[in-house]
Structure formats: structure tokens, C-alpha cells
Design a protein around this motif. Structure first.
Motif: not given
Length: 138
Positions: A22-24, A52-53, A64-68
Motif C-alpha cells: 500500500y505504501e508503494r 482500503i480493505k 480506483e481506491i487510490a483515485e477515490l
């Protein structure tokens, strides 16, 4: 209050490799380091990992999660609105459900037709599995 990697992983229900990943990916901020080199995360990191989970369980990809997540940090993108993404995800899931229902119905028909072997079933004109037409070309 800060948490070490193992404490964060345990509290969020993930493993250490998940935190590093998740950090990367930029989903989880890089942690501070102690003088001894141990990673320390703010208390809010537990919530971040749990979000995230949960989003993954709802079918969202990490992209998609990164964008949200960017939306929540004030970097809103016009295509990252949760309502719009959730509506699109619902349509995608409904399509997959329709596909799965068709697969289930086909398999039930194969069971009901007494199919015991794929090759024999494929050669039968009564075979409900859609590869029947393909069997005649081999």
C-alpha cells in the motif's frame, strides 16, 4: 499516538507485506522512522488500511481506491466521485451476476441432461453447454 508496523498490521487485520505494498502504491503514506529505523504510523493509518480493505471487498480495484482516496485529500478528480464510481461498480456487478446466473443455469441443465463427461456431452446434440457447436469442428 503512533503504531509500529506489526501493531498497525494486527490492528487493521493485514500482514506486513500488505502495508508495504500500500505504501508503494501511494495508498498509505510513508511512515516516520524511529532512530532505530522502525517504521511508525499515525493512529489514523488503521482507519486508512481498513477503508482500503473494505473498498476492495466492495469490488474496487486499488487504482480506483487510490483515485477515490485522492478525492478525500482535496485532490478531487472529476471521474473519482464515489457516487459515480459506486453506480458504475453496481452496473459491473450486475453484469457479472447475470453471467454467473447464465453459467449456473447451463450447468444445471447439464446435470439435468445427465452429462457425466465433457467430451461425451460435447458430442451430444442435447448437450446444453455452449461448446456443442465447437465439437463438430474438431
Amino acid at each position: 499516538m503512533t503504531l509500529r508496523s506489526g501493531e498497525l498490521a494486527a490492528a487493521a487485520g493485514v500482514n506486513l507485506q500488505t502495508l508495504r505494498y500500500y505504501e508503494r502504491r501511494g495508498l498509505l503514506a510513508a511512515p516516520e522512522r524511529t532512530l532505530g529505523g522502525h517504521r511508525t504510523y499515525p493512529d489514523g493509518a488503521v482507519t486508512t488500511v481498513r477503508v482500503i480493505k473494505a473498498a476492495q471487498r466492495l469490488g474496487f480495484t486499488l487504482d480506483e481506491i487510490a483515485e477515490l482516496s485522492d478525492t478525500g485529500r482535496g485532490h478531487a478528480r472529476s471521474d473519482a466521485d464515489l457516487r459515480e464510481r459506486a453506480t458504475a461498480k453496481i452496473a459491473e456487478i450486475e453484469g457479472r451476476i447475470a453471467d454467473l446466473v447464465a453459467i449456473r443455469d447451463t450447468l444445471r441443465a447439464a446435470v439435468d441432461a445427465g452429462c457425466h463427461d465433457l467430451r461425451d456431452c460435447a458430442g451430444s446434440p442435447d448437450c446444453p453447454i455452449p461448446f456443442t457447436g465447437l465439437a463438430h469442428h474438431s
